[in-house]
Design a protein around this motif. Sequence first.
Motif, PDB file in Angstrom:
ATOM      1  N   GLY A 242     -13.975 -44.061 -21.169  1.00  0.00           N
ATOM      2  CA  GLY A 242     -12.846 -44.713 -21.822  1.00  0.00           C
ATOM      3  C   GLY A 242     -13.019 -46.202 -22.011  1.00  0.00           C
ATOM      4  O   GLY A 242     -12.121 -46.872 -22.525  1.00  0.00           O
ATOM      5  N   ALA A 243     -14.159 -46.748 -21.584  1.00  0.00           N
ATOM      6  CA  ALA A 243     -14.395 -48.189 -21.712  1.00  0.00           C
ATOM      7  C   ALA A 243     -15.723 -48.468 -22.405  1.00  0.00           C
ATOM      8  O   ALA A 243     -16.316 -49.526 -22.219  1.00  0.00           O
TER       9      ALA A 243
ATOM     10  N   ALA B 193     -22.648 -40.986 -11.319  1.00  0.00           N
ATOM     11  CA  ALA B 193     -22.945 -42.397 -11.568  1.00  0.00           C
ATOM     12  C   ALA B 193     -22.187 -42.825 -12.815  1.00  0.00           C
ATOM     13  O   ALA B 193     -21.976 -42.023 -13.732  1.00  0.00           O
ATOM     14  N   ARG B 194     -21.762 -44.079 -12.835  1.00  0.00           N
ATOM     15  CA  ARG B 194     -21.095 -44.636 -14.015  1.00  0.00           C
ATOM     16  C   ARG B 194     -22.005 -45.683 -14.637  1.00  0.00           C
ATOM     17  O   ARG B 194     -22.517 -46.566 -13.947  1.00  0.00           O
ATOM     18  N   VAL B 195     -22.206 -45.571 -15.938  1.00  0.00           N
ATOM     19  CA  VAL B 195     -23.047 -46.515 -16.660  1.00  0.00           C
ATOM     20  C   VAL B 195     -22.193 -47.217 -17.709  1.00  0.00           C
ATOM     21  O   VAL B 195     -21.380 -46.585 -18.389  1.00  0.00           O
ATOM     22  N   THR B 196     -22.326 -48.535 -17.805  1.00  0.00           N
ATOM     23  CA  THR B 196     -21.500 -49.316 -18.722  1.00  0.00           C
ATOM     24  C   THR B 196     -22.090 -49.313 -20.130  1.00  0.00           C
ATOM     25  O   THR B 196     -23.170 -48.764 -20.377  1.00  0.00           O
ATOM     26  N   LEU B 197     -21.381 -49.972 -21.035  1.00  0.00           N
ATOM     27  CA  LEU B 197     -21.806 -50.050 -22.428  1.00  0.00           C
ATOM     28  C   LEU B 197     -23.189 -50.679 -22.573  1.00  0.00           C
ATOM     29  O   LEU B 197     -23.971 -50.305 -23.447  1.00  0.00           O
ATOM     30  N   THR B 198     -23.512 -51.624 -21.672  1.00  0.00           N
ATOM     31  CA  THR B 198     -24.802 -52.316 -21.766  1.00  0.00           C
ATOM     32  C   THR B 198     -25.894 -51.657 -20.934  1.00  0.00           C
ATOM     33  O   THR B 198     -27.014 -52.158 -20.872  1.00  0.00           O
ATOM     34  N   GLY B 199     -25.555 -50.560 -20.247  1.00  0.00           N
ATOM     35  CA  GLY B 199     -26.574 -49.827 -19.511  1.00  0.00           C
ATOM     36  C   GLY B 199     -26.647 -50.116 -18.031  1.00  0.00           C
ATOM     37  O   GLY B 199     -27.492 -49.557 -17.333  1.00  0.00           O
TER      38      GLY B 199
END
Length: 251
Positions: free
Chosen positions: A34-35, A55-61
Amino acid sequence: MLASGAVDPAWPADGFALCAAAGDRGDPTIVADGAGGAIVTWEDPRSGTSYLYAARVTLTGSTTWTPDGVTATLLSLASAEAEPGAVRLAWYTSEGALEATLYRQEEGAAWVALATLVPDGTGRLRYVDQAVTAGRRYGYRLGVLAGADETYLGEVWLTIPSGASLSLEGLRPNPAPRDLVVAFSLAEAGEATLELLDVAGRRVIARRLAGVTAGNHVINLGAGTVLAPGMYVARLTQDGRSITRKAVVAR
């Protein structure tokens, strides 16, 4: 992934490694967070038993959770209580042979290992930290080894209250061989009641505490009373709030 559908140029051609732990992994699943990032789960037998890791990975990896994934099924926080002079902690695990390292952190300082914990008969890993200062905030977490890697679980932060609180330590000693010496604390000055109940809930001894100040107190609840050996319950009540502790009488 950009809004245009193209891969974000911040990502390398071969992608980012979410888990570098030894061993094989399987059954991966990915959902959006959602982000702009994603949450990935997989089955992982690194500890000898297959658990579900995530694991959670962000938009930038970048990853924002524990390196190599975290498993909520291995261990979870059961309770955490802060009172003047002590923090009481309990975690739950279904793994009877689990061994975990307890870490503590003060704000602005590094994590420090306090103790090694193992589950009791109820699956709880318990610890009471009495080396705390009123008004300060402390973080606690457990570290569990999976091969050569350590995973951190069950993190919680607590602020130590500075005022007196309603608390009941119970008998000193417990079991009590003779005198029923009870230690307790009142949150405020005023009337309170201290009782001893049998296992059926019947009142055996009752002491009305009038004019007692706030803070810590110790009294002999059973002066002049002879009780049969066995299990009892001590109960402290003030302003409609009650606290109980197990009490054992031995002769």
